[in-house]
Design a protein around this motif. Structure first.
Motif, short mmCIF file in Angstrom:
data_model
loop_
_atom_site.label_atom_id
_atom_site.label_comp_id
_atom_site.label_asym_id
_atom_site.label_seq_id
_atom_site.Cartn_x
_atom_site.Cartn_y
_atom_site.Cartn_z
N SER A 179 17.90 -13.73 -4.18
CA SER A 179 18.83 -13.23 -5.19
C SER A 179 20.28 -13.55 -4.84
O SER A 179 21.13 -13.65 -5.71
CB SER A 179 18.67 -11.71 -5.35
N PHE A 180 20.56 -13.71 -3.51
CA PHE A 180 21.92 -14.06 -3.12
C PHE A 180 22.18 -15.55 -3.29
O PHE A 180 23.23 -15.97 -3.73
CB PHE A 180 22.16 -13.70 -1.65
N ILE A 181 21.20 -16.34 -2.88
CA ILE A 181 21.41 -17.79 -2.85
C ILE A 181 21.62 -18.33 -4.25
O ILE A 181 22.44 -19.21 -4.47
CB ILE A 181 20.22 -18.46 -2.16
N SER A 182 20.87 -17.82 -5.20
CA SER A 182 20.97 -18.32 -6.57
C SER A 182 21.91 -17.44 -7.38
O SER A 182 21.66 -16.26 -7.57
CB SER A 182 19.58 -18.35 -7.22
N ALA A 183 22.99 -18.02 -7.82
CA ALA A 183 23.95 -17.28 -8.64
C ALA A 183 23.83 -17.65 -10.10
O ALA A 183 24.71 -17.37 -10.89
CB ALA A 183 25.36 -17.54 -8.15
N THR A 184 22.74 -18.33 -10.46
CA THR A 184 22.56 -18.75 -11.85
C THR A 184 22.35 -17.53 -12.73
O THR A 184 21.53 -16.67 -12.43
CB THR A 184 21.36 -19.70 -11.97
N VAL A 185 23.09 -17.44 -13.80
CA VAL A 185 22.95 -16.33 -14.73
C VAL A 185 22.66 -16.90 -16.11
O VAL A 185 23.06 -18.02 -16.44
CB VAL A 185 24.22 -15.45 -14.77
N GLN A 186 21.98 -16.15 -16.89
CA GLN A 186 21.62 -16.57 -18.24
C GLN A 186 22.14 -15.53 -19.23
O GLN A 186 22.05 -14.33 -18.99
CB GLN A 186 20.09 -16.69 -18.37
N THR A 187 22.67 -16.00 -20.32
CA THR A 187 23.10 -15.12 -21.39
C THR A 187 22.52 -15.63 -22.68
O THR A 187 22.06 -16.76 -22.77
CB THR A 187 24.63 -15.08 -21.52
N GLY A 188 22.55 -14.79 -23.68
CA GLY A 188 22.06 -15.21 -24.99
C GLY A 188 23.15 -15.63 -25.93
O GLY A 188 22.91 -15.77 -27.14
N PHE A 189 24.37 -15.85 -25.39
CA PHE A 189 25.50 -16.11 -26.28
C PHE A 189 25.35 -17.41 -27.06
O PHE A 189 25.56 -17.46 -28.27
CB PHE A 189 26.79 -16.14 -25.47
N VAL B 283 29.32 -7.66 -18.36
CA VAL B 283 30.30 -8.58 -17.78
C VAL B 283 30.38 -8.37 -16.27
O VAL B 283 30.31 -9.31 -15.48
CB VAL B 283 31.67 -8.40 -18.43
N SER B 284 30.54 -7.12 -15.87
CA SER B 284 30.66 -6.84 -14.44
C SER B 284 29.38 -7.17 -13.70
O SER B 284 29.42 -7.64 -12.56
CB SER B 284 31.03 -5.37 -14.22
N ASP B 285 28.22 -6.97 -14.36
CA ASP B 285 26.95 -7.29 -13.71
C ASP B 285 26.89 -8.74 -13.28
O ASP B 285 26.61 -9.07 -12.12
CB ASP B 285 25.79 -7.00 -14.66
N VAL B 286 27.15 -9.61 -14.23
CA VAL B 286 26.98 -11.03 -13.95
C VAL B 286 28.05 -11.53 -12.99
O VAL B 286 27.78 -12.34 -12.10
CB VAL B 286 26.99 -11.83 -15.27
N ALA B 287 29.28 -11.05 -13.16
CA ALA B 287 30.34 -11.46 -12.23
C ALA B 287 30.00 -11.00 -10.80
O ALA B 287 30.25 -11.71 -9.83
CB ALA B 287 31.68 -10.89 -12.68
N MET B 288 29.41 -9.82 -10.70
CA MET B 288 29.04 -9.33 -9.37
C MET B 288 27.94 -10.19 -8.75
O MET B 288 27.91 -10.39 -7.53
CB MET B 288 28.59 -7.87 -9.44
N LYS B 289 27.04 -10.70 -9.57
CA LYS B 289 26.00 -11.57 -9.03
C LYS B 289 26.62 -12.83 -8.42
O LYS B 289 26.22 -13.29 -7.35
CB LYS B 289 25.02 -11.95 -10.13
N SER C 154 22.08 -6.97 -2.00
CA SER C 154 22.71 -7.45 -3.24
C SER C 154 23.33 -6.30 -3.98
O SER C 154 22.83 -5.18 -3.96
CB SER C 154 21.66 -8.13 -4.12
N LEU C 155 24.42 -6.61 -4.63
CA LEU C 155 25.04 -5.61 -5.49
C LEU C 155 24.81 -5.93 -6.95
O LEU C 155 25.45 -5.40 -7.83
CB LEU C 155 26.55 -5.56 -5.21
#
Length: 1166
Positions: free
Chosen positions: A780-790, A657-663, A718-719
């Protein structure tokens, strides 16, 4: 560890009767599929059913070489002999009229199967006429299929040289027509039908010529200078299909009761010839009244299923489709029976031709060749409905086939062949009479798993169920929803096919989906009506499953948006999976040994845009209205609310959760930083320097709010967790790995390089190579798109069987047997421990375990039924086998370095155990696979159990108490509330105000009386009844202690008392019904740790004076423990923690000298 126990000797048979039934009735926490499975979608199966090269036969050439009245020289006909051509007797009229009539009838017969094709007849043609006909049709058909039908009953048989015969202009000679030339004229794709004797010779020659063409094409491709390469390339004949009436050495049957063109009749008028052939069989005598004249008078139309003739054709289609699907390979079935409507009809009818003509020693041939089908059992189904339909009633064929399919579903085993009736079920969907039952059975079949869905799609179910979506019958909707859920779960690409059905409902579609989420009983979300002033329920108080926490956040944001009537574009600013904000996450394998700090960075890496400390401070600052002035927008705006949500998610204890929110946060911070940098002036004469836009100041203020300076203009990093994480180690991790991002150069947006005075269509400045490299470096900064398997994992639920009895409910399953073993073990432990306690305890100083822990013990917890003890130090957990004296496991808890573990609880201790840890920052983590030699520990879930807790070395930290009977978790600590979590619904259910200005130091609850007892730092004992309203739930307050309460325990029985002990050593016993204590005892002063045995009358206390004292409930000292057993007799260190076993009279003691020891009663008593 459990695996070792399962191989222990079986318990005595007599103990089975003593198994505690309560274990079976206790609920299990965090043991649903979403907790036990890795959150990922099903492995996509290769879907071969979808035809990418669907074709259509658009042109048909009908070439008839009959020469009516003249027999060919190489065929000796019998007398009498078969005469009928297209059901016309050519001798009943003049030759020319007969030829034209036969040609017209053949065209009508083909038009029944493909009415929209372009038909051209060539009656007794010459070679030139055939060439002209074929080239014309191919030119008009382009890339579509062309059919060539050849009737050679009036010409000699084909030659071994690959020739068929036509006529000269005067009909005085037979002229050979080369199959090679015919291939050239017809091209590809094409289908050829040969109705003549020795037709198999044509098929062989065709294949030889096709192979020759392929070789010529290969030579021309390899050697451009070859003479073949200078000639026009011959067309490839790979996509050509052939149907021939007989083998190369066979003659056509001449039985006078059959038509002369028996093969053509089977292909174009299958029902008529099938009934005629049926009447010629011996079995027809069993059905009186069936005659050839009756067959000619069957009413109805082939394409009207409500008529007898139409129903016969319907049954025939179902039978031949079923035979083909069961016999042919799947890819061949798709090519021949699903690619082209006319080809599919011809091949269905070809199966009939094989069955009829083989009975007359004639074997039809096809290319590609089909397996023999003439003896298939499904043909018996055709023998029964035919005579029945001659009477005025419907056939029971489909009802019987549905019953057979139902028997397969009910009586079959796991590993079995597919049901042969599946194509028939598909046909039954066309019937209103049987549709409901067919959909029900189809749904039950699809429920068997993805393989069943793939089979149904390969049969051709898709267009049928797609059409049924438009049905107005309400009783079909639940079945259709279930079927479509199964289909889309396996092949999600089909959602495109549904899009045109929901376009008109676009405005309502999302509303319905959100309403479904909000009405989900287990995860209730706030409605817009209850949202006041755009306020949000903080994410830290939302569901404890990480995947659902963000769904709740999204629901809150939507509530604000709805309340403020934002426009549609703003409502679409949702934290969905595509936009990369609040997303759903898997509690899968934890792949880092330090979750929060490694995901959020560390102070050593100053190049990070946002650090963990920054995020934490920003998260706390966002709770106050000062944020209004910091970011320059209204505090109650939806942007602020989304920012707050992201800040809380970025500090979430669950790593993913924290990973993706940080992205997402880093992407926003990066863009703000880019806007805040000085612009690069390319040409001072043409560019005007201007002040940054308004987002610049906002970006700077955000950094200031976090308490850390803005990132350097020459470097940023990037963090996000792109750095490889360290796996969970069974040894103490050496610190937390820091994340070092790549350094980036100065970046100026391309739009800033335009002069303000430019014209509208001026060409802008060129993008330099440096700019390109710089942009790539910050991708990595410009694109904030994240993918999950949910979403994929959620869809997998529908792909798996949902009607099947769960394995845990199967009395013979392995899971059930293991549970029985565990519950028998539990019963034995309870009984044996009770026997020891009943003997009386005179001393408790027999040291049965001593070992040095990797860290200073801060919390210790016995497993209730296995010889396992969990020992927590500041940020790690160690597991020991106190019987064998072995270390079982050691792993990092994942809490940040400035926090400490202050409480532990075993969840589901009677069954599949989980370990819950609580830290003084309010975070709760749940672990599985601990003390397991075969698996690594995994984090099941984690969430923020308490809000706004400030970690401190002098506070109580976080204290918890667990109710297995109700699945409720009580939590409190350095806050002013007692928060109750429902782990089944995974949500906060109650916040009970403590009514004190002091922290809560101890919690104890009783599920039967719904009471919660809290000991506080100011010495008070407070009793709450959680059934009552918040203003009335504090039912009793005791203020007899004058110092910090070390322990307050509520005895779990109907008349159980409250036993409390303060740091001054005064023990007070309260009856919850009485306003004052009923007994007062005095034990040693200066307590550092204390525990009360839940079964025996024992109180153990640890003192700062380096000893442990054990008292009974009367305040009498049983014994002191000052020294470790052994040769040296080392003095016990200052006691840091201690705990009793829930059943055995065992005491675990942890001390500041790193040692952990376990004491029990005398060996003779045990």
């Amino acid at each position: 560890m459990e695996s070792e126990m399962l191989q222990s000797p079986l318990l005595g048979l007599g103990e089975e009767d003593e198994a505690d039934l309560t274990d079976w009735n206790l609920p299990l926490a965090f043991m649903k599929k979403r907790h036990c499975e890795k959150i990922e979608g099903s492995k996509s199966l290769a879907q071969s059913w979808r035809m990418k090269d669907r074709m259509k036969t658009v042109s048909v050439a009908l070439v008839l070489c009959l020469n009516v009245g003249v027999d060919p020289p190489d065929v000796v006909k019998t007398t009498p002999c078969a005469r009928l051509e297209c059901w016309i007797d050519p001798l009943s009229m003049g030759p020319q009229k007969a030829l034209e009539t036969i040609g017209a009838n053949l065209q009508k017969q083909y038009e029944n199967w493909q009415p929209r094709a372009r038909y051209k007849q060539s009656l007794d043609p010459t070679v030139d006429e055939v060439k002209k006909l074929c080239t014309s049709l191919r030119r008009n058909a382009k890339e579509e299929r062309v059919l060539f039908h050849y009737n050679g009953h009036g010409v000699p048989r084909p030659t071994v040289n690959g020739e068929v015969w036509v006529f000269n202009k005067n009909y005085t000679q037979y002229i050979p027509l080369s199959i090679y030339d015919l291939q050239t004229w017809m091209g590809s794709p094409s289908i050829f039908v040969y109705d003549c004797s020795n037709a198999g010779l044509i098929v062989k020659s065709f294949k030889q010529f096709a192979l020759q063409r392929e070789q010529e094409l290969e030579v021309a491709a390899i050697n451009p200078n070859h003479p073949l390469a200078q000639m026009p390339l011959p067309p490839s004949m790979k996509n050509c299909i052939q149907l021939a009436a007989c083998e190369a050495t066979e003659l056509l049957p001449m039985i006078p009761d059959l038509p002369a063109d028996l093969f053509t009749s089977c292909l174009t008028t299958p029902i008529k010839i099938a009934l005629r052939w049926f009447c010629m069989q011996k079995c027809v005598s069993l059905v009186p009244g069936v005659t050839l004249d009756l067959i000619e008078k069957i009413p109805g139309r082939l394409n009207d299923r409500r008529t007898p003739l139409g129903e016969l054709n319907w049954i025939f289609t179902a039978i031949t489709d079923t035979i083909a699907w069961n016999v042919l390979p799947r890819d061949l079935f798709q090519k021949l029976f699903r690619q082209d409507l006319l080809v599919a009809s011809l091949f269905r009818n070809f199966l009939l031709a094989e069955r009829i003509m083989r009975s007359y020693n004639c074997t039809p041939v096809s290319s590609p060749r089909l397996p023999p089908t003439y003896m298939h059992a499904m043909w018996q189904g055709w023998a029964r409905p035919a005579p029945v339909l001659l009477a005025p009633q419907h056939s029971p064929f489909f009802a019987e086939q549905l019953t057979a399919f139902q028997v397969w579903l009910t009586m079959g085993v796991e590993n079995r062949n597919p049901p042969e009736q599946l194509p028939i079920v598909l046909q039954v969907l066309l019937s209103q009479v049987h549709r409901l039952r067919a959909l029900d059975l189809l749904g039950r079949f699809l429920d068997l798993g993805p393989w069943a869905v793939s089979l149904a799609l390969s049969v051709g179910i898709f267009p049928y169920v797609l059409k049924l979506l438009q049905s107005s019958a309400r009783e079909l909707r639940p079945l259709l929803v279930f079927i479509w859920a199964k289909i889309l779960a396996v092949d999600s690409e089909l959602v495109v096919a549904l899009s045109h059905l929901v376009v008109q409902y676009e405005s309502n579609f999302c509303t319905v989906a959100l309403q479904f989420i909000e009405e989900e009983k287990n995860y209730a979300l706030p409605s817009p009506a209850t949202t006041e002033g755009g306020s949000l329920t903080p994410v830290r108080d939302s569901p404890c499953t990480p995947r659902l926490r963000s769904v709740s956040s999204y629901g809150n944001i939507r509530a604000v948006a709805t309340a403020r009537s934002l426009n549609k574009s703003l409502q679409n600013l949702s934290l969905t999976e595509e936009s990369g904000g609040a997303v759903a996450f898997s509690p899968g394998n934890l792949s880092t040994s330090s979750s929060a700090s490694s995901t959020l960075g560390s102070p050593e890496n100053e190049e990070h845009i946002l650090s963990f400390e920054t995020i934490d401070k920003m998260r706390r600052a966002s709770s106050y209205s000062s944020l209004n002035s910091l970011i320059g927008v209204s505090f109650n705006s939806v942007y602020t609310q989304i920012w707050r949500v992201l800040l809380h998610l970025a500090a979430d204890p669950y790593p993913e959760v924290s990973d993706v929110a940080m992205k997402v946060l880093n992407s926003i911070a990066y863009k703000a930083t880019v806007n805040a940098r000085p612009q690069r002036v390319l040409d001072t004469s043409s560019l005007t320097q201007s002040a940054p836009a308004s987002p610049t100041n906002k970006g700077v203020h955000i950094h200031q709010a976090g308490g850390s300076p803005p990132a350097s203009s020459t470097s940023s990093s990037s963090l996000t967790n792109d750095v490889a994480k360290q796996p969970v180690s069974r040894d103490l991790p050496s610190g937390r790995p820091g994340t070092t991002g790549p350094a980036g150069a100065q970046y100026t947006p391309h739009s800033h390089q335009f002069p303000r005075t430019r014209k509208m269509f001026d060409k802008g400045p060129e993008q330099t190579a440096d700019d390109a490299d710089d942009a790539a470096g910050h991708k990595s900064f410009i694109s904030a798109t994240v993918q999950t398997g949910f979403c994929d994992w959620s869809a997998r639920y529908f792909a798996q069987p949902v009607m099947k009895i769960p394995e845990e409910h199967d009395l013979e399953s392995q899971i059930r047997k293991e549970r029985e073993w565990r519950f028998l073990r539990n019963s034995r432990v309870r009984r044996q421990a009770q026997q020891v306690i009943q003997k009386g305890i005179t001393r408790l100083d027999d040291q049965i375990f001593l070992n040095r822990n990797p860290g200073v013990p801060s919390v210790v917890k016995f497993h209730p039924f296995t010889p396992c003890i969990a020992v927590a130090d500041k940020d790690s957990i160690c597991f020991w086998d106190w019987e064998k004296g072995e270390k079982l496991d050691y792993f990092h808890n994942g809490n940040p370095r400035y926090t400490r573990v202050t409480a532990m609880e075993y969840l589901n201790g009677q069954d599949c155990s989980l370990l819950l840890t609580a830290t003084d920052d309010g975070a709760i983590r749940v672990w599985k696979n601990f003390a397991d030699l075969e698996k690594n520990p995994e984090m099941v879930t984690a969430w923020q159990g308490l809000s706004d807790m400030l970690p401190t070395t002098r506070g109580a930290g976080m204290v918890v108490d667990w109710e297995q009977e109700t699945g409720l978790l009580m939590s409190s600590g350095d806050v002013r509330i007692v928060r109750i979590w429902d782990t089944d619904r995974e949500m906060k259910v109650q916040d009970i105000p403590t009514g004190a200005d002091s922290c809560v130091t101890s919690l104890s609850c009783d599920s039967h009386r719904s009471l919660i007892v809290a000991g506080l730092g100011d010495g008070s004992i407070r009793v709450y009844d959680r059934r009552m309203a918040l203003s009335e739930c504090r039912v009793m307050t005791y203020r007899e202690h004058t110092a910090w309460v070390v322990k307050a325990s509520l005895q779990k029985r109907p008349d159980g008392h409250i036993v409390s002990v303060s740091v001054n050593g005064d023990v007070r016993i309260f009856d919850p019904r009485m306003p004052e204590s009923v007994n007062v005892l005095q034990i040693v002063k200066g307590l550092t740790a204390l525990d009360i045995h839940p079964q025996a009358d024992l109180i153990a206390c640890g003192s700062v004076n380096q000893f442990t004292a054990i008292y009974n409930s009367s305040g009498e000292l049983i014994n002191n423990i000052k020294y470790y057993d052994g040769f040296m007799g080392q003095r016990v260190g200052a006691i840091s923690c201690l705990a009793f076993h829930p059943h055995w009279p065992h005491l675990a003691v942890g001390s500041n000298d790193y040692y952990i020891s376990v004491y029990s009663v005398e060996k003779r008593v045990r």
